[in-house]
Design a protein around this motif. Structure first.
Motif, mmCIF file in Angstrom:
data_model
loop_
_atom_site.group_PDB
_atom_site.id
_atom_site.type_symbol
_atom_site.label_atom_id
_atom_site.label_comp_id
_atom_site.label_asym_id
_atom_site.label_seq_id
_atom_site.Cartn_x
_atom_site.Cartn_y
_atom_site.Cartn_z
ATOM 1 N N GLY A 1 28.708 -5.826 24.562
ATOM 2 C CA GLY A 1 27.472 -5.396 23.902
ATOM 3 C C GLY A 1 27.723 -4.287 22.897
ATOM 4 O O GLY A 1 26.818 -3.527 22.559
ATOM 5 N N SER B 1 28.168 -4.433 19.760
ATOM 6 C CA SER B 1 27.615 -4.642 18.420
ATOM 7 C C SER B 1 26.110 -4.394 18.365
ATOM 8 O O SER B 1 25.494 -4.536 17.310
ATOM 9 C CB SER B 1 27.915 -6.065 17.933
ATOM 10 O OG SER B 1 27.334 -7.026 18.802
ATOM 11 N N GLY B 2 25.487 -4.038 19.485
ATOM 12 C CA GLY B 2 24.056 -3.797 19.530
ATOM 13 C C GLY B 2 23.683 -2.405 19.051
ATOM 14 O O GLY B 2 24.536 -1.589 18.676
ATOM 15 N N PHE B 3 22.381 -2.116 19.086
ATOM 16 C CA PHE B 3 21.849 -0.828 18.628
ATOM 17 C C PHE B 3 22.525 0.343 19.329
ATOM 18 O O PHE B 3 22.998 1.291 18.689
ATOM 19 C CB PHE B 3 20.335 -0.819 18.860
ATOM 20 C CG PHE B 3 19.685 0.531 18.781
ATOM 21 C CD1 PHE B 3 19.716 1.260 17.608
ATOM 22 C CD2 PHE B 3 19.032 1.071 19.885
ATOM 23 C CE1 PHE B 3 19.120 2.518 17.528
ATOM 24 C CE2 PHE B 3 18.429 2.315 19.818
ATOM 25 C CZ PHE B 3 18.479 3.040 18.635
ATOM 26 N N THR C 1 26.910 0.043 19.285
ATOM 27 C CA THR C 1 27.573 0.466 18.045
ATOM 28 C C THR C 1 27.714 1.974 17.993
ATOM 29 O O THR C 1 28.783 2.522 17.677
ATOM 30 C CB THR C 1 26.781 -0.020 16.828
ATOM 31 O OG1 THR C 1 26.682 -1.445 16.864
ATOM 32 C CG2 THR C 1 27.458 0.403 15.531
ATOM 33 N N ALA D 1 25.409 -5.477 27.340
ATOM 34 C CA ALA D 1 24.963 -6.760 26.794
ATOM 35 C C ALA D 1 23.593 -7.164 27.347
ATOM 36 O O ALA D 1 23.276 -6.910 28.509
ATOM 37 C CB ALA D 1 25.990 -7.844 27.101
ATOM 38 N N ALA E 1 19.852 -9.666 25.749
ATOM 39 C CA ALA E 1 18.942 -9.993 24.650
ATOM 40 C C ALA E 1 17.843 -8.945 24.540
ATOM 41 O O ALA E 1 17.451 -8.314 25.527
ATOM 42 C CB ALA E 1 18.332 -11.378 24.881
ATOM 43 N N ASN E 2 17.319 -8.770 23.333
ATOM 44 C CA ASN E 2 16.306 -7.763 23.032
ATOM 45 C C ASN E 2 15.000 -8.057 23.760
ATOM 46 O O ASN E 2 14.401 -9.120 23.570
ATOM 47 C CB ASN E 2 16.071 -7.731 21.513
ATOM 48 C CG ASN E 2 15.194 -6.575 21.080
ATOM 49 O OD1 ASN E 2 14.369 -6.069 21.835
ATOM 50 N ND2 ASN E 2 15.368 -6.141 19.846
ATOM 51 N N SER F 1 21.105 -13.579 29.766
ATOM 52 C CA SER F 1 21.940 -12.724 28.918
ATOM 53 C C SER F 1 22.393 -11.464 29.651
ATOM 54 O O SER F 1 23.413 -10.865 29.288
ATOM 55 C CB SER F 1 21.183 -12.340 27.644
ATOM 56 O OG SER F 1 20.061 -11.528 27.940
ATOM 57 N N SER G 1 14.970 0.360 18.634
ATOM 58 C CA SER G 1 14.254 0.549 19.888
ATOM 59 C C SER G 1 12.770 0.800 19.662
ATOM 60 O O SER G 1 12.103 0.085 18.925
ATOM 61 C CB SER G 1 14.909 1.675 20.704
ATOM 62 O OG SER G 1 14.395 1.724 22.010
#
Length: 299
Positions: A7, A9-11, A14, A59, A61-62, A79, A166
């Motif tokens: 995870g 690469s997520g908000f 990263t 990791a 999903a949003n 996910s 977010s």
């Protein structure tokens, strides 16, 4: 410290990877590849984790990306649970000499459901909402790693305040146009945390080998929805005179609207007892930091 992150690469991932590298850690992103890392198939090459000091799994999903249809609920669950289960079982199968000592596993304060005005710490039971049930099975999926002797810290994260993602990202356009509004009467409690404090708390937990189990990553000072709405309006120098009735939210958001209307007063019991220090413990300072422009590149 050598860290493997799912995870990344997520908000949050990263930003956490950047901060950990700045702190001198060696961060390796776990990238999905057929035959190597495919959580949908329960497949992870043990060599991807072997020899690391820690694994961080963010990791999932949003939650707020779309309405909670039956199909999207399955996506939200798979996910999170499939990824966590695959990582935990792979850790458990590694020889002790090659096994990472720590797993920082994402979760959420949605675990508690609606708490009304009652303060809840990490020992409170799970609520009865969809998110509470999701968090329950999500956390349980990490148990094989814990049973194998890995230190597992469950990051029960509140909505993180930063203008780029977010909670704030969808609200800012409305508030800037003067359309900011409390939800219903605004008396419901909100759980939240500033981005710098989330990053700091996660790195704090990475280094504190004596801390394990659920940890509420929330602010040190809670606020109601009305207090949040007024504070955000003040920061943007815009009025916030309206209220969004519950039935309107239900019509627009469906089941997700129920989460916005619930009262949740999660307390950072573990972090307080461990001596963690918040940079932005109250809503005014946290919003000011979240809305502050980033310095130009090179400065």
């Amino acid at each position: 410290m050598r860290i493997v992150m799912a995870g990344a690469s997520g908000f949050l991932g990263t930003r956490l990877a950047d901060q950990l590298r700045q702190s001198g850690h060696d961060v390796h992103r776990l990238v999905r590849q057929p035959g190597t890392w495919d959580p949908g198939q329960g497949r992870l090459d043990p060599e991807a984790l072997a020899g690391a000091d820690a694994v961080i799994n963010l990791a999932g999903a949003n939650i707020g990306a779309q309405r909670w249809t039956a199909a999207y609920k399955r996506v939200l669950r798979a996910s999170r649970v499939n990824t966590t289960d695959t990582i935990a079982r792979t850790l458990a199968k590694l020889p002790a000499a090659d096994r990472p000592r720590t797993l920082l596993q994402a979760s959420a304060v949605g675990w508690y459901g609606d708490t009304g005005d009652r303060e809840v710490t990490e020992d409170a039971p799970a609520g009865s909402t969809f998110l509470a049930d999701l968090c329950r099975v999500w956390e349980a999926a990490a148990r094989p790693a814990e049973d194998a002797g890995v230190r597992v810290a469950l990051l029960r994260t509140a909505p993180v305040l930063d203008r780029t993602g977010s909670l704030l990202k969808p609200l800012l356009p409305l508030f800037k146009l003067g359309g900011g509004a409390r939800i219903g009467g605004g008396r419901q409690w909100m759980s939240w945390i500033s981005l710098p404090d989330w990053l700091g708390a996660t790195e704090f937990l990475l280094e504190r080998e004596d801390l394990a189990g659920p940890v509420n990553l929330v602010s040190d000072k809670q606020c109601t929805n009305l207090e949040f709405t007024r504070a955000l309006a003040r920061q943007l120098r815009r009025p916030a005179l309206f209220a969004v009735p519950g039935p309107v939210l239900d019509l627009v958001l469906g089941e997700l609207a129920g989460e916005a209307q619930r009262s949740q007063r999660a307390i950072p019991g573990v972090l307080r007892d461990a001596g963690f220090s918040w940079a932005y413990p109250d809503i005014e300072s946290a919003l000011a930091a979240a809305l502050r422009p980033e310095p130009p590149i090179g400065r």
